[in-house]
Design an enzyme around this catalytic site. Structure first.
Site, PDB file in Angstrom:
ATOM      1  N   TYR A 233      62.420  56.970  18.084  1.00 22.88           N
ATOM      2  CA  TYR A 233      61.101  57.461  18.513  1.00 22.88           C
ATOM      3  C   TYR A 233      60.767  58.875  18.048  1.00 22.88           C
ATOM      4  O   TYR A 233      59.709  59.387  18.358  1.00 22.88           O
ATOM      5  CB  TYR A 233      60.936  57.359  20.036  1.00 22.88           C
ATOM      6  N   ARG A 382      60.417  74.928  20.585  1.00 23.14           N
ATOM      7  CA  ARG A 382      60.678  74.134  19.369  1.00 23.14           C
ATOM      8  C   ARG A 382      59.353  73.659  18.775  1.00 23.14           C
ATOM      9  O   ARG A 382      58.459  73.204  19.497  1.00 23.14           O
ATOM     10  CB  ARG A 382      61.533  72.908  19.680  1.00 23.14           C
TER      11      ARG A 382
END
Ligand SMILES: *Cc1c(COP(=O)(O)O)cnc(C)c1O
Length: 423
Positions: A233, A382
């Site tokens: 995913y 991130r």
């Protein structure tokens, strides 16, 4: 080497128009339009959940309404549902440098990790240590801890820091368990060198490719890797909770058995005999009935990935992340950010981490502005760049939003400091 199309002008001179020009010259630009792009959103979360391919809803509709709705159980043969783990596994093999028959789609990454770690330990009866690094993706350490707990003291887990790993491999190490691209810092291990070093000491290797497949060059067979697992995913765009995959090198397949001896890994599942006998080949690592809808969605993402030239993908990923670092460091200088990833593109995955002591609130403020990345405790933001999906102008808009959020200190509002269940 970066191709000319991806060369980025020097930092101080950069303008938005330069980046628009890079986008126009981008060989992978056509693939961007194969994804659903929500309006006014800069999506930098592919290292967590890849974007939705436009074709996926129609493919799922077809599998649900026609294959399931009309053909019902005949679908297992009429649409080769039964062969789906191998068909899609063989496609993933082309992305990770594996041979046909070495990869199968199955279960979740965690379950596959358990299956292969157990199988690998069983191949090494005289050795007791699983070697990994502290700060590896916690899930992978938890699975190793679970196996240790089941082993009645036979298996130990040893953690040594990344720079000590190679010297820590000795004759007690059964399996070296590492994540190729670090989930926080994006640092890349030298897979070929470490695997070679492990083999010289008689240890086997199990690599987690969750942040690697589709993002950085991976060549499992060239590196002589023994086992690998990965997630469907993230960059592979299989959708939330997509099925994962596992790799077992051809040379190990006949001798390794899965600890989950389920019927779809049986040599003759439809003979319905009482005794388990493993299938020949990678099929023995299947357990129960596989999720046909999940695999159908995953296959759309994989097919898109296979349309992109592998070198073009890697070049673009490096150019996008280089550009983002350059922009953030020049525009946000003095605003409390620190690069949390390797500076050298060849040793970095496709996400970039920046540290800030208010990283959580800063990320929430960015998300409120439509720039979507994520936060990892204690102080990392991130930003994941998908080479098929993201553009050079995405880097620009994200860096500008970050500058605004930090300069105005808008992150210091109570709504941005409120911790959510998923970060
Ligand atoms: C995302 C990720 C996983 C995912 O595991 P699941 O079983 O799908 O929850 C595993 N390992 C690493 C290193 C990951 O980044």
């Amino acid at each position: 080497m970066m191709s000319t199309a991806h060369r980025v002008p020097s930092a101080s001179a950069l303008t938005l128009a330069d980046l628009e020009a890079l986008d126009r010259g981008d060989r992978l630009r056509a693939l961007h339009d194969a994804f659903t792009a929500p309006d006014a959103l800069v999506y930098l979360g592919s290292n967590s959940l890849g974007p939705l391919p436009r074709e996926t809803p129609a493919r799922l509709q077809e599998v649900v309404a026609r294959q399931w709705g009309q053909d019902l159980l005949r679908g297992w043969t009429a649409h080769d549902w039964i062969g789906a783990p191998h068909r899609v596994g063989d496609k993933i093999a082309r992305i990770i440098g594996a041979g046909q028959g070495e990869v199968a789609v199955a279960d979740s990454t965690s379950v596959n990790l358990f299956k292969l770690l157990t199988a690998a330990c069983r191949l090494q009866p005289g050795r007791s240590v699983i070697l990994s690094e502290p700060g590896n993706f916690p899930n992978d350490l938890y699975v190793a801890q679970g196996l240790r707990a089941m082993s009645d003291g036979r298996i130990q887990l040893r953690l040594v820091s990344a720079d000590q790993i190679e010297t820590a491999i000795d004759e007690r190490v059964a399996v070296l368990l590492l994540t190729h691209v670090h989930y926080k810092t994006s640092a890349v291990h030298d897979m070929a060198r470490i695997t070679e070093r492990a083999h010289r000491q008689g240890a086997l290797t199990l690599w987690d490719l969750s942040h690697s497949a589709g993002a950085v060059p991976v060549n499992l067979d060239a590196a002589q890797v023994d086992f690998a697992v990965g997630c469907g995913y993230k960059y592979l765009c299989g959708g939330p909770g997509a099925p994962a995959y596992l790799f077992v090198a051809q040379r190990h397949q006949a001798a390794t058995v899965s600890p989950i001896t389920g019927w779809l890994g049986h040599a003759q599942p439809f003979d319905f005999v009482d005794d388990y006998a493993p299938a020949a080949g990678i099929g023995r690592f299947l357990a129960g009935t596989h999720p046909i809808l999940g695999i159908a969605a995953l296959e759309v993402g994989i097919d898109l990935m296979l349309q992109a030239d592998a070198q073009a993908r890697v070049d673009k990923s490096r150019a996008l992340t280089d550009l983002f670092i350059t922009l953030v460091e020049s525009r946000c200088a003095g605003l409390g950010l620190q690069l949390g990833s390797p500076r050298e593109a060849a040793t970095r995955g496709s996400h970039v981490a920046f540290r800030h002591d208010q990283a959580y609130a800063v990320m929430q403020a960015l998300i409120a502005r439509g720039v979507i990345g994520d936060f990892r405790a204690p102080d990392l933001m991130r930003f994941g760049f998908a080479p098929l999906y993201n553009s050079y102008t995405d880097s620009w808009h994200a860096a500008e939003a970050l500058r605004e959020v930090l300069q105005t200190a808008v992150w210091d509002r109570p709504e941005f400091r409120q911790r959510r269940a998923v970060t």
